[in-house]
Each structure stands twice: as C-alpha cells, then as structure tokens.
Design a protein around this motif. Structure first.
Motif, PDB file in Angstrom:
ATOM      1  N   ALA A  54      10.435  -3.600   1.649  1.00  0.00           N
ATOM      2  CA  ALA A  54      10.308  -2.296   2.307  1.00  0.00           C
ATOM      3  C   ALA A  54      11.569  -1.954   3.091  1.00  0.00           C
ATOM      4  O   ALA A  54      12.053  -2.774   3.878  1.00  0.00           O
ATOM      5  CB  ALA A  54       9.114  -2.313   3.250  1.00  0.00           C
ATOM      6  N   LYS A  77       9.632   2.335   1.014  1.00  0.00           N
ATOM      7  CA  LYS A  77       9.808   2.220   2.468  1.00  0.00           C
ATOM      8  C   LYS A  77       8.541   2.641   3.216  1.00  0.00           C
ATOM      9  O   LYS A  77       7.948   3.681   2.921  1.00  0.00           O
ATOM     10  CB  LYS A  77      11.008   3.057   2.942  1.00  0.00           C
ATOM     11  N   THR A  78       8.157   1.844   4.190  1.00  0.00           N
ATOM     12  CA  THR A  78       6.920   2.018   4.968  1.00  0.00           C
ATOM     13  C   THR A  78       6.660   3.472   5.365  1.00  0.00           C
ATOM     14  O   THR A  78       7.521   4.117   5.974  1.00  0.00           O
ATOM     15  CB  THR A  78       7.011   1.148   6.238  1.00  0.00           C
ATOM     16  N   ASN A 191       2.812  -3.279   6.998  1.00  0.00           N
ATOM     17  CA  ASN A 191       3.840  -3.825   7.891  1.00  0.00           C
ATOM     18  C   ASN A 191       3.227  -4.127   9.253  1.00  0.00           C
ATOM     19  O   ASN A 191       2.843  -3.218   9.983  1.00  0.00           O
ATOM     20  CB  ASN A 191       4.978  -2.800   8.019  1.00  0.00           C
ATOM     21  N   LYS A 229       3.110  -7.888   5.949  1.00  0.00           N
ATOM     22  CA  LYS A 229       4.509  -8.250   6.250  1.00  0.00           C
ATOM     23  C   LYS A 229       4.573  -8.874   7.639  1.00  0.00           C
ATOM     24  O   LYS A 229       4.170  -8.251   8.634  1.00  0.00           O
ATOM     25  CB  LYS A 229       5.346  -6.969   6.200  1.00  0.00           C
ATOM     26  N   ILE A 256      10.402 -12.783   5.769  1.00  0.00           N
ATOM     27  CA  ILE A 256      10.180 -12.241   7.111  1.00  0.00           C
ATOM     28  C   ILE A 256      10.707 -10.808   7.217  1.00  0.00           C
ATOM     29  O   ILE A 256      11.498 -10.374   6.373  1.00  0.00           O
ATOM     30  CB  ILE A 256      10.888 -13.097   8.195  1.00  0.00           C
ATOM     31  N   SER A 334      15.181  -9.040  -1.647  1.00  0.00           N
ATOM     32  CA  SER A 334      16.439  -8.944  -0.911  1.00  0.00           C
ATOM     33  C   SER A 334      16.674  -7.498  -0.493  1.00  0.00           C
ATOM     34  O   SER A 334      16.682  -6.606  -1.347  1.00  0.00           O
ATOM     35  CB  SER A 334      17.594  -9.415  -1.811  1.00  0.00           C
ATOM     36  N   ALA A 335      16.881  -7.280   0.790  1.00  0.00           N
ATOM     37  CA  ALA A 335      17.205  -5.934   1.278  1.00  0.00           C
ATOM     38  C   ALA A 335      18.715  -5.817   1.480  1.00  0.00           C
ATOM     39  O   ALA A 335      19.412  -5.163   0.690  1.00  0.00           O
ATOM     40  CB  ALA A 335      16.455  -5.640   2.577  1.00  0.00           C
TER      41      ALA A 335
HETATM   42  C1  FMN Z   1      17.821  -0.401   5.734  1.00  0.00           C
HETATM   43  C2  FMN Z   1      16.590  -1.233   6.003  1.00  0.00           C
HETATM   44  C3  FMN Z   1      15.379  -0.607   6.303  1.00  0.00           C
HETATM   45  C4  FMN Z   1      14.231  -1.365   6.542  1.00  0.00           C
HETATM   46  N1  FMN Z   1      13.031  -0.736   6.743  1.00  0.00           N
HETATM   47  C5  FMN Z   1      11.868  -1.460   6.739  1.00  0.00           C
HETATM   48  C6  FMN Z   1      10.596  -0.815   6.710  1.00  0.00           C
HETATM   49  O1  FMN Z   1      10.480   0.424   6.697  1.00  0.00           O
HETATM   50  N2  FMN Z   1       9.483  -1.597   6.701  1.00  0.00           N
HETATM   51  C7  FMN Z   1       9.540  -2.974   6.688  1.00  0.00           C
HETATM   52  O2  FMN Z   1       8.496  -3.636   6.658  1.00  0.00           O
HETATM   53  N3  FMN Z   1      10.744  -3.613   6.708  1.00  0.00           N
HETATM   54  C8  FMN Z   1      11.889  -2.887   6.715  1.00  0.00           C
HETATM   55  N4  FMN Z   1      13.109  -3.532   6.656  1.00  0.00           N
HETATM   56  C9  FMN Z   1      13.146  -5.010   6.676  1.00  0.00           C
HETATM   57  C10 FMN Z   1      13.271  -5.611   5.275  1.00  0.00           C
HETATM   58  O3  FMN Z   1      12.144  -5.325   4.475  1.00  0.00           O
HETATM   59  C11 FMN Z   1      13.436  -7.151   5.342  1.00  0.00           C
HETATM   60  O4  FMN Z   1      12.259  -7.717   5.854  1.00  0.00           O
HETATM   61  C12 FMN Z   1      14.602  -7.597   6.191  1.00  0.00           C
HETATM   62  O5  FMN Z   1      15.691  -6.712   6.040  1.00  0.00           O
HETATM   63  C13 FMN Z   1      15.052  -9.006   5.854  1.00  0.00           C
HETATM   64  O6  FMN Z   1      15.569  -9.060   4.548  1.00  0.00           O
HETATM   65  P1  FMN Z   1      17.164  -9.118   4.239  1.00  0.00           P
HETATM   66  O7  FMN Z   1      17.727 -10.239   5.081  1.00  0.00           O
HETATM   67  O8  FMN Z   1      17.248  -9.335   2.775  1.00  0.00           O
HETATM   68  O9  FMN Z   1      17.716  -7.806   4.662  1.00  0.00           O
HETATM   69  C14 FMN Z   1      14.287  -2.789   6.475  1.00  0.00           C
HETATM   70  C15 FMN Z   1      15.514  -3.411   6.188  1.00  0.00           C
HETATM   71  C16 FMN Z   1      16.653  -2.656   5.960  1.00  0.00           C
HETATM   72  C17 FMN Z   1      17.943  -3.350   5.653  1.00  0.00           C
END
Ligand code: FMN
Length: 352
Positions: A54, A77-78, A191, A229, A256, A334-335
């Motif tokens: 997300a 996205k949430t 979430n 989440k 996480i 992966s975000a």
């Molecule tokens: C640009 C961006 C927006 C995010 N928005 C949300 C969200 O709306 N809801 C959510 O549960 N997590 C959100 N996250 C968290 C990611 O889902 C993820 O849990 C977190 O970034 C860790 O992963 P990563 O290390 O691969 O980035 C967001 C992350 C990024 C980078």
C-alpha cells in the motif's frame, strides 16, 4: 533510474500526472505473457507472490503499470470512507541513517533532504489522503480489472476516527471494508499501523480494539480474504497476543509499515511543515521487516494457525525477497525499492 512516483512533485500532481519513468514506457512482452501461475497467495493463483505494498500505487494507472511491469500482487493505496486531505508538501524525503534504524536510533532525529542516494531510505508523510468513495470506487474497480491472469489487486483501506466514539470508529471500518468489496477487489488489507496519523498509539498495539474491529469487518465481508498491516512490534509477547487474538479472523499479516522518527534538515530545523515525526522506510528498516516475519512465522507455527505472512520492509533486490521467503514470508512486497527500480518485478520473476 527515475522513480515512478516523483518526490519533487506534490501528491496531487503525482496522482494526476503519474506514474513516471519506466512505468510509462511500453512493455515488450506484456503482462498477459506472464505464464502459468505457479504460486498461491491466500488461495489465489499468482505468477509470483511478489509486488508492491500500500502506498506507491496511487490509482488505477499506477496499478496497471505495476502489473504490466511484472509486479504480480499489488495493493491499492489505503482509502477511507470520506475525502481526506494530504499532508502539506513535501511528502517524500531522503533520510540519512548510518546502518539500521533500530528503536534506539529512532529516538534521535534523522537528517532528511532531497539527496536520494543509495543505500536508499526515505520518509513518507501523506496522512493517508483519500478521495471520496464516489471517486475511488470506480478507480479501484479499474485497478482490479488491470490485473492479468496470475495477478491480484489488494484493496487497501482504513477507518477514520470521528466524533462518534468507539462504536462509530468500528462502524467506519465496516463501511470502508464494504465499499472496497463493492469494487470487486478479491483481497482486502486493513492498515492498522499508520504512523502519520498524528498519534503515537498505533491501532495494531491495541489488541482488544483490533479484535472488535476485525470481528465486525469479518461479519461484513464473509469469505473475502482480509490482511492486516502491522508495524514492527518491539515486544514479542505483544505480537503473540495479537496473533492469538486475531488469527482466526484474518487471512494474513503484512509487516512492516514504516518506522516513525523525528526528521530535521541538515541545519537542524524541523524538516516537514506541521509535523516533526514521519514514517521511515527503505534500506534502514530491512532488519525490522525480516525480524517481524521471523517472529510472525514462529507465532503462526507455535499457535497452529493457517495465516499468510506478507514480508515488507527494505526489499530492494531479488536476494532480499529470497531472504524474507526463507524467514517464512508467503509473499513479499517492496515500496521504496520498487519506486526506484521499476524493473524489480521482472528481476524477481527470474528467481521465484
Ligand atoms: C510513498 C509511500 C506511501 C505509503 N503509503 C502507505 C499507505 O497508504 N498505507 C500503508 O499501509 N502503507 C503505506 N506505505 C508503507 C509501505 O506500504 C511499506 O509498509 C513501507 O514503505 C515499508 O516498505 P519499503 O521499505 O519497501 O518501503 C507507504 C510507503 C511509501 C513509500
């Protein structure tokens, strides 16, 4: 490589104009040539149990591009039950952590700027913006339809606190879940761990409240698989208590979310307007994603529950994916890594 979400632009500009970079280039072999789904994720056949969690996929255009580029399990996205404004720009900054962002390191401020060098850690601070359901429901339905054979769109949602007390908060979760189901999303993700909501008390740490919400949501959505989440749980007993209380209500746990920390400019001033704490993700939290997946897998085995684990946090290479799978993750996402390497889906397909 240019990221598919441009941190130099506002959330709104990204929403309207994005995605960018490789995600808008034509795809040579197309998603339909994905081959037979060789894996299953919460009972659904998938080409690879890998994708984007997300956040980075703001709308159906982003989701369609992610599917076309080989990310097979993608979370929208949430969303919320009502329109909700985004935090002021900037929303994505580079964060400089020397090594792991441990709980001890997260107590001291981190320098944040726009130098997105590797190893890449970033902060994201949006405050979970949402359009009105009248706007996001048709768009989420389009994202669901963009999935090819062996791909799946997960509908991300969360509840919004209002003036109505605990009952209204639970009811808002139920309504959000129903609205997501109406789009045709085959899997939902709630979430429970947003650190950008202006509260340090994350919902996932309040087990009785989470259980009440999940019972009500489950009653509403029936058999549609529901993921939740989670944040990183420093306390393993608390994690096991949560799993014991919720494992019969959910299809799986995604972990996480980001780790909150105070961000400052190189000159020591508050880095973000109106909020001093923001969620950190990317390379510096890889240790925490791995740690949570290991402990969730142990809790799942010890308690004898059949739940999926989605490993998230600092994944930037196929080797990171394999490490999380070896630790017990059924799927990996992966975000940050995917934003700066939109070819990661194809690279992971080569090893899974
Ligand atoms: C640009 C961006 C927006 C995010 N928005 C949300 C969200 O709306 N809801 C959510 O549960 N997590 C959100 N996250 C968290 C990611 O889902 C993820 O849990 C977190 O970034 C860790 O992963 P990563 O290390 O691969 O980035 C967001 C992350 C990024 C980078």
């Amino acid at each position: 490589m240019d990221p598919f979400y441009d941190p130099a632009l506002s959330y709104e500009q990204n929403y309207v104009r994005g995605p960018f970079g490789v995600f808008v280039e034509p795809v040579a072999d197309g998603p339909m040539l994905a081959g037979d789904p060789a894996h299953r994720f919460v009972g659904i056949p998938v080409r690879t149990p890998f994708g984007i969690p997300a956040g980075p996929l703001l709308n159906a255009r982003f989701a369609a591009a992610a599917f076309a580029h080989g990310f097979d399990v993608c979370v929208y996205k949430t969303v919320r039950t009502r329109a909700h404004a985004c935090h002021p720009f900037p929303n994505v900054l580079a964060v400089h952590v020397d090594g792991d962002l441990t709980p001890e390191r997260a107590r001291r401020p981190l320098v944040a700027d726009d130098d997105f060098a590797e190893p890449r850690s970033i902060s994201n601070s949006f405050g979970v913006p949402s359009r009105d359901p009248d706007r996001w429901q048709p768009d989420m339905a389009a994202a669901v339809a963009a999935a090819a054979t062996g791909q799946v769109l997960v509908g991300g949602f969360q509840g919004t606190k209002g003036d109505g007390g605990a009952g209204a908060y639970v009811a808002d979760h139920v309504r959000a879940a129903r609205l997501v189901v109406e789009t045709g999303a085959p899997v939902l993700e709630l979430n429970l761990s947003c650190p950008n909501e202006g509260t340090s008390a994350l919902l996932c740490f309040d087990v009785p409240r989470v259980r009440r919400i999940l019972e009500a949501v489950k009653e509403e959505i029936g058999d549609v698989p529901l993921l939740v989440k989670l944040a990183h749980f420093p306390d393993n007993d608390a994690l096991r208590t949560l799993v014991a209380a919720t494992a019969t209500l959910v299809a799986g746990y995604s972990a996480i979310n980001t780790i909150p920390a105070r961000l400052v400019t190189p000159g020591g001033a508050q880095a973000l307007p109106g909020r001093d704490v923001s969620g950190v993700c990317g390379a510096a939290i890889r240790w925490a994603g791995l740690d949570m997946v290991r402990r969730l897998a142990r809790a799942r085995d010890d308690l004898g529950h059949d739940v999926a684990i989605v490993g998230v946090g600092g994944v930037t290479t196929p080797a990171d994916v394999l490490a999380l799978r070896a630790a017990g993750a059924d799927a990996v996402m992966s975000a940050t890594g995917a934003m700066w390497n939109p070819n990661l889906g194809h690279e992971v397909r080569a090893v899974l």
